[in-house]
Scaffold this motif. Structure first.
Motif, PDB file in Angstrom:
ATOM      1  N   UNK A 168      -5.100   3.599   5.350  1.00 50.68           N
ATOM      2  CA  UNK A 168      -3.697   3.696   4.166  1.00 50.68           C
ATOM      3  C   UNK A 168      -4.465   3.658   2.962  1.00 50.68           C
ATOM      4  N   UNK A 169      -5.229   2.788   2.310  1.00 50.04           N
ATOM      5  CA  UNK A 169      -5.790   2.877   0.776  1.00 50.04           C
ATOM      6  C   UNK A 169      -6.181   4.307   0.740  1.00 50.04           C
ATOM      7  N   UNK A 170      -7.170   4.762   1.769  1.00 48.87           N
ATOM      8  CA  UNK A 170      -7.726   6.102   1.521  1.00 48.87           C
ATOM      9  C   UNK A 170      -6.764   7.314   1.361  1.00 48.87           C
ATOM     10  N   UNK A 171      -5.772   7.273   2.266  1.00 48.30           N
ATOM     11  CA  UNK A 171      -4.722   8.144   2.357  1.00 48.30           C
ATOM     12  C   UNK A 171      -4.201   8.327   1.002  1.00 48.30           C
ATOM     13  N   UNK A 172      -3.426   7.153   0.477  1.00 49.27           N
ATOM     14  CA  UNK A 172      -2.818   7.189  -0.758  1.00 49.27           C
ATOM     15  C   UNK A 172      -3.626   7.606  -1.676  1.00 49.27           C
ATOM     16  N   UNK A 173      -4.933   7.199  -2.020  1.00 54.51           N
ATOM     17  CA  UNK A 173      -5.781   7.464  -3.009  1.00 54.51           C
ATOM     18  C   UNK A 173      -5.824   9.093  -3.070  1.00 54.51           C
ATOM     19  N   UNK A 174      -6.257   9.630  -2.108  1.00 56.27           N
ATOM     20  CA  UNK A 174      -6.539  11.004  -1.881  1.00 56.27           C
ATOM     21  C   UNK A 174      -5.332  11.856  -2.198  1.00 56.27           C
ATOM     22  N   UNK A 175      -4.163  11.493  -1.737  1.00 54.91           N
ATOM     23  CA  UNK A 175      -2.953  12.133  -2.119  1.00 54.91           C
ATOM     24  C   UNK A 175      -2.761  12.203  -3.618  1.00 54.91           C
ATOM     25  N   UNK A 176      -2.967  10.750  -4.061  1.00 52.07           N
ATOM     26  CA  UNK A 176      -2.732  10.743  -5.663  1.00 52.07           C
ATOM     27  C   UNK A 176      -3.643  11.523  -6.288  1.00 52.07           C
ATOM     28  N   UNK A 177      -5.090  11.804  -6.197  1.00 56.08           N
ATOM     29  CA  UNK A 177      -6.001  12.383  -6.726  1.00 56.08           C
ATOM     30  C   UNK A 177      -5.637  13.950  -6.582  1.00 56.08           C
ATOM     31  N   UNK A 178      -5.145  14.631  -5.404  1.00 53.39           N
ATOM     32  CA  UNK A 178      -4.878  15.902  -5.176  1.00 53.39           C
ATOM     33  C   UNK A 178      -3.624  16.132  -6.064  1.00 53.39           C
ATOM     34  N   UNK A 179      -2.900  15.181  -6.470  1.00 53.40           N
ATOM     35  CA  UNK A 179      -1.572  15.462  -7.051  1.00 53.40           C
ATOM     36  C   UNK A 179      -2.078  15.503  -8.965  1.00 53.40           C
ATOM     37  N   UNK A 180      -3.298  15.006  -8.927  1.00 50.08           N
ATOM     38  CA  UNK A 180      -3.749  15.001 -10.460  1.00 50.08           C
ATOM     39  C   UNK A 180      -3.248  13.596 -11.067  1.00 50.08           C
ATOM     40  N   UNK A 181      -3.117  12.476 -10.248  1.00 46.02           N
ATOM     41  CA  UNK A 181      -2.700  11.409 -10.583  1.00 46.02           C
ATOM     42  C   UNK A 181      -3.705  10.183 -10.677  1.00 46.02           C
ATOM     43  N   UNK A 182      -3.735   9.400 -11.578  1.00 47.67           N
ATOM     44  CA  UNK A 182      -5.092   8.424 -11.574  1.00 47.67           C
ATOM     45  C   UNK A 182      -5.124   7.751 -10.307  1.00 47.67           C
ATOM     46  N   UNK A 210       0.690  -1.248   0.004  1.00 50.47           N
ATOM     47  CA  UNK A 210       0.028   0.139  -0.064  1.00 50.47           C
ATOM     48  C   UNK A 210       1.132   1.311  -0.123  1.00 50.47           C
ATOM     49  N   UNK A 211       1.838   1.030   0.855  1.00 52.63           N
ATOM     50  CA  UNK A 211       2.638   2.362   0.852  1.00 52.63           C
ATOM     51  C   UNK A 211       3.525   2.706  -0.445  1.00 52.63           C
ATOM     52  N   UNK A 212       3.714   1.872  -1.210  1.00 54.54           N
ATOM     53  CA  UNK A 212       4.236   2.206  -2.659  1.00 54.54           C
ATOM     54  C   UNK A 212       3.355   2.446  -3.656  1.00 54.54           C
ATOM     55  N   UNK A 213       1.955   2.623  -3.253  1.00 54.97           N
ATOM     56  CA  UNK A 213       1.097   2.579  -4.254  1.00 54.97           C
ATOM     57  C   UNK A 213       0.493   1.272  -5.176  1.00 54.97           C
ATOM     58  N   UNK A 214       0.830   0.347  -4.756  1.00 57.94           N
ATOM     59  CA  UNK A 214       0.391  -0.927  -5.426  1.00 57.94           C
ATOM     60  C   UNK A 214      -0.753  -1.677  -4.813  1.00 57.94           C
TER      61      UNK A 214
END
Length: 241
Positions: free
Chosen positions: A131-145, A94-98
């Motif tokens: 952990x899933x939510x935190x990484x996903x929100x971070x990605x979304x706010x950075x404009x990543x899929x 999860x930490x590495x976005x997988x």
């Protein structure tokens, strides 16, 4: 050119040195699990030397293949035994976005009621959701899929698990943000509208669970976008008819 006698001497000497080294090695009688625990401890020691979160993630990504065979063996055996190595590796995925790679491990952990190692100080379901939510929100706010499919599977996975409402709200927020990110990738106005509506449902649920989750402006914006897009959707529908 070496003689047969010299080759024999070198082989014998190498064997003696190897035997002596093995005798001095405290892990010489260790089981596979003990070897994995020793490797995990060494990797954690290395990670503690890294201050950058980004570099820690890079290091974990490089370390994960060392555990792949062990983790697959655990999944195949389906024994449900508590395993610190397995649970730590799940978090690292999860930490590495997988997200997709972590999902089978998360499902296994939930199904068998495995608990997190002490340092995480959260229940397994709570950690997975947060952990899933935190990484996903971070990605979304950075404009990543964002992988909304995997996030939805996680929500289903932890649906009947007890956790703080704030954590479940964060998971719904993440799914909502994921759907918002898909709007511009949809090919038709109708598909875009469905993405907005799915996003709105999850953000509204997030707000119900926790009124300080930080989605009120997102909800207002989505409601406005849905209303403004309605004529385009209607025209597209008429054109199909």
């Amino acid at each position: 050119m070496t003689s047969p006698a010299r080759n024999h001497f070198l082989r014998a000497t190498a064997a003696q040195v190897t035997a002596a080294a093995e005798a001095a090695n405290p892990m010489r009688h260790a089981t596979g699990h003990e070897l994995m625990l020793a490797q995990l401890a060494e990797h954690k020691r290395q990670l503690r030397q890294i201050q950058s979160i980004e570099r820690k993630a890079d290091a974990k990504r490089a370390m994960l293949p060392d555990y792949a065979a062990w983790v697959q063996g655990v999944l195949d055996s389906d024994s449900g035994l508590q395993d610190e190595v397995f649970m730590s590796v799940m978090v690292w995925h999860i930490d590495v976005g997988d997200f997709a790679g972590a999902l089978p491990l998360a499902a296994y952990a939930i199904r068998h009621g495995l608990v997190m190692p002490d340092q995480y100080q959260r229940t397994t379901a709570t950690l997975i959701a947060e952990e899933y939510a935190g990484m996903a929100i971070k990605a979304a706010e950075a404009g990543q899929p964002v992988d909304t499919g995997t996030l939805s599977e996680v929500a289903t996975l932890v649906e009947d698990q007890d956790m703080p409402d704030e954590v479940r709200a964060k998971l719904h927020k993440a799914i909502g943000y994921g759907y918002i990110a898909t709007v511009d990738t949809q090919q038709t106005a109708e598909q875009q509208q469905w993405s907005r509506k799915f996003a709105l449902e999850h953000l509204q649920r997030a707000l119900e669970l926790h009124d300080k989750v930080g989605v009120k402006k997102d909800i207002e914006r989505l409601e406005r976008d849905i209303k403004n897009a309605a004529p385009s959707v209607a025209r597209e529908g008429d054109g199909k008819g």
